[in-house]
Design a protein around this motif. Sequence first.
Motif, short mmCIF file in Angstrom:
data_model
loop_
_atom_site.label_atom_id
_atom_site.label_comp_id
_atom_site.label_asym_id
_atom_site.label_seq_id
_atom_site.Cartn_x
_atom_site.Cartn_y
_atom_site.Cartn_z
N UNK A 297 0.83 -1.21 0.00
CA UNK A 297 0.00 0.00 0.00
C UNK A 297 0.86 1.26 0.00
N UNK A 298 2.11 1.12 0.39
CA UNK A 298 3.01 2.28 0.37
C UNK A 298 3.21 2.83 -1.03
N UNK A 299 2.89 2.03 -2.04
CA UNK A 299 3.02 2.52 -3.41
C UNK A 299 1.95 3.55 -3.75
N UNK A 300 0.97 3.75 -2.85
CA UNK A 300 0.06 4.89 -2.98
C UNK A 300 0.79 6.21 -2.76
N UNK A 301 1.95 6.12 -2.10
CA UNK A 301 2.77 7.29 -1.82
C UNK A 301 3.60 7.59 -3.06
N UNK A 302 3.27 8.67 -3.76
CA UNK A 302 3.85 8.91 -5.08
C UNK A 302 5.37 9.03 -5.09
N UNK A 303 6.01 9.67 -4.11
CA UNK A 303 7.48 9.69 -4.13
C UNK A 303 8.09 8.30 -4.18
N UNK A 304 7.56 7.35 -3.38
CA UNK A 304 8.09 5.99 -3.39
C UNK A 304 7.77 5.28 -4.69
N UNK A 305 6.52 5.39 -5.18
CA UNK A 305 6.12 4.70 -6.40
C UNK A 305 6.92 5.20 -7.61
N UNK A 306 7.04 6.52 -7.74
CA UNK A 306 7.74 7.07 -8.90
C UNK A 306 9.24 6.79 -8.83
N UNK A 307 9.82 6.87 -7.63
CA UNK A 307 11.26 6.60 -7.53
C UNK A 307 11.56 5.13 -7.79
N UNK A 308 10.66 4.24 -7.38
CA UNK A 308 10.86 2.81 -7.65
C UNK A 308 10.85 2.53 -9.15
N UNK A 309 9.92 3.17 -9.87
CA UNK A 309 9.88 3.02 -11.32
C UNK A 309 11.17 3.49 -11.96
#
Length: 468
Positions: free
Chosen positions: A267-279
């Motif tokens: 659910x932490x991938x709802x956090x855009x900084x984490x999701x975008x940096x992971x991509x």
Amino acid sequence: MSGTAQVQEPTKLDPALIRVVIAVLVGGLAVVFDTTIVAVALHTLATDLHTSVATIQWVSTGYLLALGVTIPIAGWAQRRIGIKRLWLIALVIFGLGSVLCTFAWNAPSLIGFRVFQGIGGGIMLPLMTTLVMQAAGGAGLGRIMSVVSLPTVLGPVLGPVAGGLILDHWHWSWLFWVNVPFCAVGVVLAAVMLPKDGPVTRPKLDVVGVVLVSPGLVGVLYGLSRSSQAGGFGRADVLVPLIGGLVLILAFVGWSLRRKAALINVRLLDHWPLASSSLLLFLSGIALYGAMLLLPLYYQQLRGMSALGAGLMLIPQGLGTFVSRNIAGRLSDTMGARWLAVIGFGVVVVGTLPFAFAGGTTNEVVLLVTLFVRGLGLGAVTIPLMALAFRGLERADIPDASIISRIASQVGGAFGTAVLAVILQHALLGAHSVAAAATAFQVSFWWSVGFAAVAASLSLVLPGRPRQ
């Protein structure tokens, strides 16, 4: 988790944080350099242990798969026994595995000891970031990441040089003995410098999550590692584990979304900084490790250099990364990751493009300058992306964020290596002249340029400047 957490940049690093960084860096150096040091020794190991290169390849593959099994459980283990205790246990396992590798008497024993070593390494990789990020408390993330990520950034560049030097002057067992002093000193420093563990929550292990995500990650990594063989992605031993692994990972995501105490909190991938940096970390893994496959092969196969000579030629790239990382760390705390990543990937494009035109007699000085420029771009990309993953997160969310970002980078590196290996392999088919081989490498480097260009474009979706 809070998406509105403010970013405060300290005027100087806290002494307690400095102690944590020192302890983590010394212990982590062995883990990060180990993989790339061993990678240049496969032919030597195959000869000395009287086996085939296909068999000895499992020295690297087994270690990689052990990382895939253990990285996902690091967060649960930290909550269960405490992060300091877990770091010490993992460091001892890695050090003991290194010693055992030096006494390997045949290929199966060395492969088994490498798997044992990888168990410790797989726990340590996400813990390195977690320890420092939790100690930092969300302040000055870019500056801190520029320090703690130094082994990760330089490992792929300096590892082959160290491996080549060892193989030229000593027995292959020294590839593993060099880890032991780092592990021994790292244990002492960690025992003294890391803060004591607080109360542990002793959560139950999400057994279903382990059964889904660990084999899933292993399947993906194994499939990608096999794709460099003849037949590429069309082989059954590539497609079956790759597709099966992706299905298991997707099943884990579905399982995790329905649970409050999943093995990894997706659910932490709802956090855009984490999701975008992971991509973007996935794509930076492709840009870094994919080209790191091509560059040594270019110097060895097209220019006739030894493994050591090829490693030495890559030093300017490491120097460039070293130069840019501190600047990138400071800038990411003030201007954010978006434009730094766009510029950084753009510089990587500029620093890779000359190889798309290079032949067997291209001026070496030009290529050395090109690699320095490429290193500047890699440092400018990696540091802000790694720091961005933790922006605005609560302390309790950091272990899961560390695992997510680590998996993204690890799989990205494996994917980039696999894809460019397949592209180069197909381009080299029927290349019976130096000119034809040069064309094959040029085609492969064009693909590497394309990956970096795509990453530069996608960097525009990253969050902008953090609130001070």
